[in-house]
Design a protein around this motif. Sequence first.
Motif, PDB file in Angstrom:
ATOM      1  N   LEU A  30      -9.691 -15.344   0.784  1.00  0.00           N
ATOM      2  CA  LEU A  30      -9.015 -16.319   1.631  1.00  0.00           C
ATOM      3  C   LEU A  30      -9.619 -17.706   1.476  1.00  0.00           C
ATOM      4  CD1 LEU A  30      -8.313 -14.279   4.880  1.00  0.00           C
ATOM      5  CD2 LEU A  30      -6.663 -15.095   3.196  1.00  0.00           C
ATOM      6  N   ARG A  31     -10.920 -17.771   1.331  1.00  0.00           N
ATOM      7  CA  ARG A  31     -11.521 -19.087   1.056  1.00  0.00           C
ATOM      8  C   ARG A  31     -10.934 -19.671  -0.241  1.00  0.00           C
ATOM      9  NH1 ARG A  31     -17.098 -17.591   3.563  1.00  0.00           N
ATOM     10  NH2 ARG A  31     -17.146 -19.087   5.293  1.00  0.00           N
ATOM     11  N   GLY A  32     -10.803 -18.823  -1.235  1.00  0.00           N
ATOM     12  CA  GLY A  32     -10.231 -19.284  -2.493  1.00  0.00           C
ATOM     13  C   GLY A  32      -8.796 -19.743  -2.334  1.00  0.00           C
ATOM     14  N   TRP A  33      -8.004 -18.999  -1.535  1.00  0.00           N
ATOM     15  CA  TRP A  33      -6.598 -19.376  -1.357  1.00  0.00           C
ATOM     16  C   TRP A  33      -6.492 -20.713  -0.635  1.00  0.00           C
ATOM     17  CZ3 TRP A  33      -3.293 -20.420   2.728  1.00  0.00           C
ATOM     18  CH2 TRP A  33      -1.938 -20.544   2.373  1.00  0.00           C
ATOM     19  N   PHE A  34      -7.230 -20.886   0.453  1.00  0.00           N
ATOM     20  CA  PHE A  34      -7.139 -22.150   1.176  1.00  0.00           C
ATOM     21  C   PHE A  34      -7.601 -23.322   0.314  1.00  0.00           C
ATOM     22  CE2 PHE A  34      -6.772 -19.516   5.026  1.00  0.00           C
ATOM     23  CZ  PHE A  34      -5.774 -20.211   5.696  1.00  0.00           C
ATOM     24  N   CYS A 134       1.020 -17.688   6.904  1.00  0.00           N
ATOM     25  CA  CYS A 134       0.675 -16.359   7.436  1.00  0.00           C
ATOM     26  C   CYS A 134       1.071 -15.262   6.452  1.00  0.00           C
ATOM     27  CB  CYS A 134       1.357 -16.134   8.781  1.00  0.00           C
ATOM     28  SG  CYS A 134       0.630 -17.064  10.149  1.00  0.00           S
ATOM     29  N   ALA A 135       2.254 -15.381   5.859  1.00  0.00           N
ATOM     30  CA  ALA A 135       2.691 -14.388   4.874  1.00  0.00           C
ATOM     31  C   ALA A 135       1.731 -14.356   3.692  1.00  0.00           C
ATOM     32  CB  ALA A 135       4.113 -14.701   4.413  1.00  0.00           C
ATOM     33  N   ALA A 136       1.279 -15.536   3.256  1.00  0.00           N
ATOM     34  CA  ALA A 136       0.336 -15.591   2.138  1.00  0.00           C
ATOM     35  C   ALA A 136      -1.002 -14.978   2.514  1.00  0.00           C
ATOM     36  CB  ALA A 136       0.139 -17.045   1.698  1.00  0.00           C
ATOM     37  N   VAL A 137      -1.473 -15.233   3.737  1.00  0.00           N
ATOM     38  CA  VAL A 137      -2.746 -14.660   4.186  1.00  0.00           C
ATOM     39  C   VAL A 137      -2.681 -13.139   4.171  1.00  0.00           C
ATOM     40  CG1 VAL A 137      -4.197 -14.357   6.248  1.00  0.00           C
ATOM     41  CG2 VAL A 137      -3.537 -16.649   5.513  1.00  0.00           C
ATOM     42  N   LEU A 138      -1.586 -12.556   4.645  1.00  0.00           N
ATOM     43  CA  LEU A 138      -1.441 -11.101   4.630  1.00  0.00           C
ATOM     44  C   LEU A 138      -1.490 -10.567   3.201  1.00  0.00           C
ATOM     45  CD1 LEU A 138       1.393 -10.525   7.264  1.00  0.00           C
ATOM     46  CD2 LEU A 138      -1.073 -10.397   7.613  1.00  0.00           C
ATOM     47  N   ALA A 139      -0.767 -11.221   2.298  1.00  0.00           N
ATOM     48  CA  ALA A 139      -0.720 -10.747   0.912  1.00  0.00           C
ATOM     49  C   ALA A 139      -2.078 -10.887   0.223  1.00  0.00           C
ATOM     50  CB  ALA A 139       0.351 -11.526   0.133  1.00  0.00           C
ATOM     51  N   GLU A 143      -4.402  -7.780  -1.257  1.00  0.00           N
ATOM     52  CA  GLU A 143      -4.872  -7.739  -2.646  1.00  0.00           C
ATOM     53  C   GLU A 143      -6.385  -7.573  -2.687  1.00  0.00           C
ATOM     54  OE1 GLU A 143      -4.190  -7.695  -6.752  1.00  0.00           O
ATOM     55  OE2 GLU A 143      -2.730  -7.733  -5.109  1.00  0.00           O
ATOM     56  N   ALA A 144      -7.088  -8.328  -1.846  1.00  0.00           N
ATOM     57  CA  ALA A 144      -8.548  -8.263  -1.847  1.00  0.00           C
ATOM     58  C   ALA A 144      -9.047  -6.905  -1.373  1.00  0.00           C
ATOM     59  CB  ALA A 144      -9.119  -9.374  -0.962  1.00  0.00           C
ATOM     60  N   ALA A 145      -8.333  -6.312  -0.410  1.00  0.00           N
ATOM     61  CA  ALA A 145      -8.748  -5.012   0.129  1.00  0.00           C
ATOM     62  C   ALA A 145      -8.232  -3.847  -0.696  1.00  0.00           C
ATOM     63  CB  ALA A 145      -8.258  -4.875   1.569  1.00  0.00           C
ATOM     64  N   GLU A 146      -7.436  -4.168  -1.724  1.00  0.00           N
ATOM     65  CA  GLU A 146      -6.815  -3.135  -2.561  1.00  0.00           C
ATOM     66  C   GLU A 146      -5.988  -2.183  -1.703  1.00  0.00           C
ATOM     67  OE1 GLU A 146     -10.083  -1.386  -4.658  1.00  0.00           O
ATOM     68  OE2 GLU A 146     -10.569  -3.246  -5.731  1.00  0.00           O
ATOM     69  N   ALA A 147      -5.199  -2.796  -0.802  1.00  0.00           N
ATOM     70  CA  ALA A 147      -4.411  -2.027   0.166  1.00  0.00           C
ATOM     71  C   ALA A 147      -2.931  -2.109  -0.181  1.00  0.00           C
ATOM     72  CB  ALA A 147      -4.648  -2.564   1.577  1.00  0.00           C
ATOM     73  N   ARG A 148      -2.289  -0.959  -0.340  1.00  0.00           N
ATOM     74  CA  ARG A 148      -0.841  -0.935  -0.517  1.00  0.00           C
ATOM     75  C   ARG A 148      -0.117  -1.238   0.779  1.00  0.00           C
ATOM     76  NH1 ARG A 148       0.956   4.198  -4.294  1.00  0.00           N
ATOM     77  NH2 ARG A 148      -0.015   3.482  -6.246  1.00  0.00           N
ATOM     78  N   GLU A 149      -0.707  -0.802   1.882  1.00  0.00           N
ATOM     79  CA  GLU A 149      -0.110  -1.025   3.186  1.00  0.00           C
ATOM     80  C   GLU A 149      -1.192  -1.344   4.196  1.00  0.00           C
ATOM     81  OE1 GLU A 149       1.876   2.644   4.163  1.00  0.00           O
ATOM     82  OE2 GLU A 149       0.029   3.560   4.935  1.00  0.00           O
ATOM     83  N   SER A 156       2.445   1.480  10.254  1.00  0.00           N
ATOM     84  CA  SER A 156       2.077   0.854   8.978  1.00  0.00           C
ATOM     85  C   SER A 156       3.083  -0.241   8.657  1.00  0.00           C
ATOM     86  CB  SER A 156       2.044   1.887   7.852  1.00  0.00           C
ATOM     87  OG  SER A 156       3.331   2.431   7.643  1.00  0.00           O
ATOM     88  N   LEU A 157       2.688  -1.123   7.747  1.00  0.00           N
ATOM     89  CA  LEU A 157       3.587  -2.186   7.291  1.00  0.00           C
ATOM     90  C   LEU A 157       3.266  -2.544   5.853  1.00  0.00           C
ATOM     91  CD1 LEU A 157       2.057  -5.227   7.095  1.00  0.00           C
ATOM     92  CD2 LEU A 157       2.070  -4.976   9.566  1.00  0.00           C
ATOM     93  N   ASP A 158       4.237  -3.176   5.209  1.00  0.00           N
ATOM     94  CA  ASP A 158       4.072  -3.692   3.858  1.00  0.00           C
ATOM     95  C   ASP A 158       3.576  -5.130   3.970  1.00  0.00           C
ATOM     96  OD1 ASP A 158       4.259  -4.729   1.321  1.00  0.00           O
ATOM     97  OD2 ASP A 158       6.329  -4.100   0.979  1.00  0.00           O
ATOM     98  N   PRO A 159       2.319  -5.411   3.617  1.00  0.00           N
ATOM     99  CA  PRO A 159       1.780  -6.764   3.801  1.00  0.00           C
ATOM    100  C   PRO A 159       2.345  -7.782   2.815  1.00  0.00           C
ATOM    101  CG  PRO A 159       0.186  -5.387   2.678  1.00  0.00           C
ATOM    102  CD  PRO A 159       1.315  -4.484   3.059  1.00  0.00           C
ATOM    103  N   ARG A 160       3.097  -7.320   1.836  1.00  0.00           N
ATOM    104  CA  ARG A 160       3.684  -8.240   0.855  1.00  0.00           C
ATOM    105  C   ARG A 160       5.144  -8.552   1.163  1.00  0.00           C
ATOM    106  NH1 ARG A 160       0.139  -4.709  -1.190  1.00  0.00           N
ATOM    107  NH2 ARG A 160      -1.572  -5.506  -2.493  1.00  0.00           N
TER     108      ARG A 160
END
Length: 343
Positions: A30-34, A134-139, A143-149, A156-160
Amino acid sequence: MAQRAAFWAPETFAARRPRLRARARIVKALRGWFESEGFVEIEPSALQVSPGNETHIAGFATRFEPLGAPPATYYLHSSPEFDCKKLLAAGETKIFSLAHVFRNGERTRLHHPEFTMLEWYRAEAPYRALIDDCAAVLAVAAEAAEAREFSYRDSSLDPRAAPEILPVTEAFSRYAGVDLPALLGDSDALAREAARLGLRVSADDHWSDLFSKIVSDRIEPKLGHGRATVLIDYPASEAALARRKPDDPRFAERFELYGCGVELANAFGELTDPIEQRRRFEADMAERARIYGSAYPIDENFLDALAVMPPASGCALGFDRLVMLASGAAHIEDVLWAPAAAP
């Protein structure tokens, strides 16, 4: 609350360690994204002359005893918001903070007295622009957590996936059968609706109390399943630091982000009128005094800054809750490196 094992106990820590490593990766990502979006990371002061002036948020007080001068009371901040807005007034335009913040009286599966707030501001940007953030933060977190959901308890939800955008008025109609615009400011009518829904109603409940009860019981549990939900455009009375909507001043430029029934973030088109902000602070502190028997001072320096702050939008996201959902944790203390010791 049941006693939990010491966080440093080797067998306890071993079970938490994968989630803590995911937390560290999410922080870095997230630091990298911001930074890639042109934001500057700022460092707010935890010591403030006021912990904030929201009715139901309690602060931690501490005594400052300078040599040769009278003692003074400071408070640990409940949000980096005041310092962030002062820095916008100073000339910064895109800032973010990952700050430890403090709220008294809060310790549950989703609350901890010290937690991490991810807060960011865009000067001259409309509040709806923060929905894309917010949508970008979730995605990015997924990705960083290697989480599909993302998951919490049985949801559960699809973070992408693109978040659902749901106006508060529509949510009241859909999930509670309440025509909210017809009941704005009418405590008696809203109390009848709350009673119809089977909620406990007290004689001293104000309109805001009843609104919160219906949201907590009938609406929040339905949000953020399958994909995130953005609950948007709150009644103006429920948005203490937000601008009113110019096309309908009964409502304010505020949204909240939900995932798996959990509130994750709160965003505003920021109020920059110091006179109106003072009026709201004073009203909220009068309400706090009525309910809790105490109130907090107003940061006059903050009101001075509002007078020169540019139009801006800002969002505050509970970072620990984000990590909970990204790692499937059931308790906030499962994603804190060093939770506070139990009393």
